[in-house]
Design an enzyme around this catalytic site. Sequence first.
Site, PDB file in Angstrom:
ATOM      1  N   ASP A  27      -3.676  -7.609  -1.276  1.00  0.00           N
ATOM      2  CA  ASP A  27      -2.416  -7.589  -0.516  1.00  0.00           C
ATOM      3  C   ASP A  27      -1.904  -6.144  -0.469  1.00  0.00           C
ATOM      4  O   ASP A  27      -2.421  -5.271  -1.171  1.00  0.00           O
ATOM      5  CB  ASP A  27      -1.365  -8.513  -1.159  1.00  0.00           C
ATOM      6  CG  ASP A  27      -0.090  -8.629  -0.324  1.00  0.00           C
ATOM      7  OD1 ASP A  27      -0.166  -8.556   0.916  1.00  0.00           O
ATOM      8  OD2 ASP A  27       1.008  -8.766  -0.899  1.00  0.00           O
ATOM      9  N   SER A  28      -0.861  -5.946   0.327  1.00  0.00           N
ATOM     10  CA  SER A  28      -0.249  -4.616   0.406  1.00  0.00           C
ATOM     11  C   SER A  28       0.638  -4.342  -0.810  1.00  0.00           C
ATOM     12  O   SER A  28       0.914  -3.200  -1.147  1.00  0.00           O
ATOM     13  CB  SER A  28       0.619  -4.531   1.665  1.00  0.00           C
ATOM     14  OG  SER A  28       1.599  -5.558   1.613  1.00  0.00           O
ATOM     15  N   TYR A  71       2.712  -3.349   5.235  1.00  0.00           N
ATOM     16  CA  TYR A  71       1.691  -3.450   6.284  1.00  0.00           C
ATOM     17  C   TYR A  71       2.280  -3.851   7.639  1.00  0.00           C
ATOM     18  O   TYR A  71       1.726  -3.523   8.679  1.00  0.00           O
ATOM     19  CB  TYR A  71       0.655  -4.507   5.885  1.00  0.00           C
ATOM     20  CG  TYR A  71      -0.552  -3.962   5.153  1.00  0.00           C
ATOM     21  CD1 TYR A  71      -0.572  -2.669   4.642  1.00  0.00           C
ATOM     22  CD2 TYR A  71      -1.681  -4.761   4.984  1.00  0.00           C
ATOM     23  CE1 TYR A  71      -1.694  -2.188   3.972  1.00  0.00           C
ATOM     24  CE2 TYR A  71      -2.804  -4.289   4.328  1.00  0.00           C
ATOM     25  CZ  TYR A  71      -2.812  -3.004   3.827  1.00  0.00           C
ATOM     26  OH  TYR A  71      -3.931  -2.537   3.183  1.00  0.00           O
ATOM     27  N   CYS A 116      -2.757 -11.951   2.201  1.00  0.00           N
ATOM     28  CA  CYS A 116      -1.816 -11.221   3.054  1.00  0.00           C
ATOM     29  C   CYS A 116      -2.000 -11.722   4.481  1.00  0.00           C
ATOM     30  O   CYS A 116      -3.083 -11.560   5.065  1.00  0.00           O
ATOM     31  CB  CYS A 116      -2.133  -9.729   2.964  1.00  0.00           C
ATOM     32  SG  CYS A 116      -1.209  -8.719   4.125  1.00  0.00           S
ATOM     33  N   GLU A 152       9.913  -7.701  -2.518  1.00  0.00           N
ATOM     34  CA  GLU A 152       9.183  -6.822  -3.444  1.00  0.00           C
ATOM     35  C   GLU A 152      10.163  -6.280  -4.505  1.00  0.00           C
ATOM     36  O   GLU A 152       9.876  -6.310  -5.694  1.00  0.00           O
ATOM     37  CB  GLU A 152       8.530  -5.681  -2.645  1.00  0.00           C
ATOM     38  CG  GLU A 152       7.704  -4.725  -3.452  1.00  0.00           C
ATOM     39  CD  GLU A 152       6.188  -4.875  -3.313  1.00  0.00           C
ATOM     40  OE1 GLU A 152       5.707  -5.766  -2.600  1.00  0.00           O
ATOM     41  OE2 GLU A 152       5.487  -4.086  -3.967  1.00  0.00           O
ATOM     42  N   CYS A 161       4.345 -14.985   5.237  1.00  0.00           N
ATOM     43  CA  CYS A 161       4.084 -13.717   4.559  1.00  0.00           C
ATOM     44  C   CYS A 161       4.068 -14.072   3.082  1.00  0.00           C
ATOM     45  O   CYS A 161       4.966 -14.787   2.607  1.00  0.00           O
ATOM     46  CB  CYS A 161       5.181 -12.709   4.868  1.00  0.00           C
ATOM     47  SG  CYS A 161       5.152 -11.257   3.787  1.00  0.00           S
ATOM     48  N   THR A 162       3.075 -13.585   2.365  1.00  0.00           N
ATOM     49  CA  THR A 162       2.934 -14.008   0.963  1.00  0.00           C
ATOM     50  C   THR A 162       4.054 -13.466   0.070  1.00  0.00           C
ATOM     51  O   THR A 162       4.214 -13.918  -1.058  1.00  0.00           O
ATOM     52  CB  THR A 162       1.552 -13.588   0.408  1.00  0.00           C
ATOM     53  OG1 THR A 162       1.370 -12.178   0.627  1.00  0.00           O
ATOM     54  CG2 THR A 162       0.448 -14.367   1.086  1.00  0.00           C
ATOM     55  N   HIS A 163       4.825 -12.512   0.573  1.00  0.00           N
ATOM     56  CA  HIS A 163       5.985 -12.045  -0.194  1.00  0.00           C
ATOM     57  C   HIS A 163       7.115 -13.084  -0.208  1.00  0.00           C
ATOM     58  O   HIS A 163       7.942 -13.076  -1.111  1.00  0.00           O
ATOM     59  CB  HIS A 163       6.545 -10.747   0.401  1.00  0.00           C
ATOM     60  CG  HIS A 163       5.816  -9.517  -0.044  1.00  0.00           C
ATOM     61  ND1 HIS A 163       4.585  -9.170   0.447  1.00  0.00           N
ATOM     62  CD2 HIS A 163       6.151  -8.566  -0.957  1.00  0.00           C
ATOM     63  CE1 HIS A 163       4.187  -8.039  -0.126  1.00  0.00           C
ATOM     64  NE2 HIS A 163       5.122  -7.654  -0.987  1.00  0.00           N
TER      65      HIS A 163
HETATM   66  N1  DGL Z   1       2.360  -9.885   1.988  1.00  0.00           N
HETATM   67  C1  DGL Z   1       1.906  -9.516   3.260  1.00  0.00           C
HETATM   68  C2  DGL Z   1       1.793 -10.659   4.241  1.00  0.00           C
HETATM   69  O1  DGL Z   1       1.533 -11.778   3.846  1.00  0.00           O
HETATM   70  C3  DGL Z   1       2.246  -8.174   3.839  1.00  0.00           C
HETATM   71  C4  DGL Z   1       3.643  -7.698   3.816  1.00  0.00           C
HETATM   72  C5  DGL Z   1       3.732  -6.258   4.302  1.00  0.00           C
HETATM   73  O2  DGL Z   1       3.190  -5.397   3.615  1.00  0.00           O
HETATM   74  O3  DGL Z   1       4.309  -6.027   5.366  1.00  0.00           O
HETATM   75  O4  DGL Z   1       1.892 -10.479   5.423  1.00  0.00           O
END
Ligand code: DGL
Length: 265
Positions: free
Chosen positions: A9-10, A41, A73, A151, A184-186
Amino acid sequence: MAVNTLIFDSGVGGFSILQQIRQAVPGLPTYYLMDNALFPYGIQPDNVLIERIVKLCVRACQEHDIDLVVIACNTASTLALPALREALEVPVIGVVPAIKTAAKQSQTKQIALLATPATINRPYIDQLIKHYGEGCQVTRIGSSKLVKIAEDFWFQGKLDIPSLKDILQPLAENTKIDQLILGCTHFPLVSKHIATLFPQLTLVDSGEAIARRICFVLTELGHDLEDLQQDNQAHQLITTAKIADKDAFMSACRRIAPYQSFNII
Ligand code: DGL
């Protein structure tokens, strides 16, 4: 036999996926690669991302004898999965928004996709909606600010609630929406707060489905999941940029797996 698994992931969003993976297969040795040098990202150009994601994953696979790659991600998966599968010889599992699940579950046929600005505009998403959207109206909410908020919350435990409310305003405006896809995994990292603000919504993320998929792929590869659970745990953390407060970073990451240290790739 160990099955070295790369989780990519980022930032820390992939930990929401890794948590589910560790619940399903506790003995799986995982290498968590975070491209913090290019975080977030969701605002990066596609061509920069594809080249970089492929380069980093190929390198990590070579250096750590990786058997399975999980792109934790959505921003990366909805763009780079074909290029990754061409470049790597090992299976690649990608996290993508759970549009199919949300559309199936929706009673009102109005659903929302909360993801990065990059993800919501990808042709891949148009295809998912076309094939699995079940005629639902999909409200797309793209936010990189929320990625940053999640984050920061993960590291510091403080959440910017006014900004969260502001970002999620479209959900307050359309009360017919009954499913919210965390694309988004965040975002599962702040799902409790989203659920408190919008108790009428069902939040849908991809974590459990990915964990199930990993179990399936491991079994297909001939591994006995019970055996893997008895293996010694060996988890590693890899970043692409320096970390300012190493102690705080390590103690936050140890909430997920017993990391000893981290390497910069
Ligand atoms: N966690 C990521 C996703 O699922 C990327 C978030 C990012 O870096 O913009 O898209």
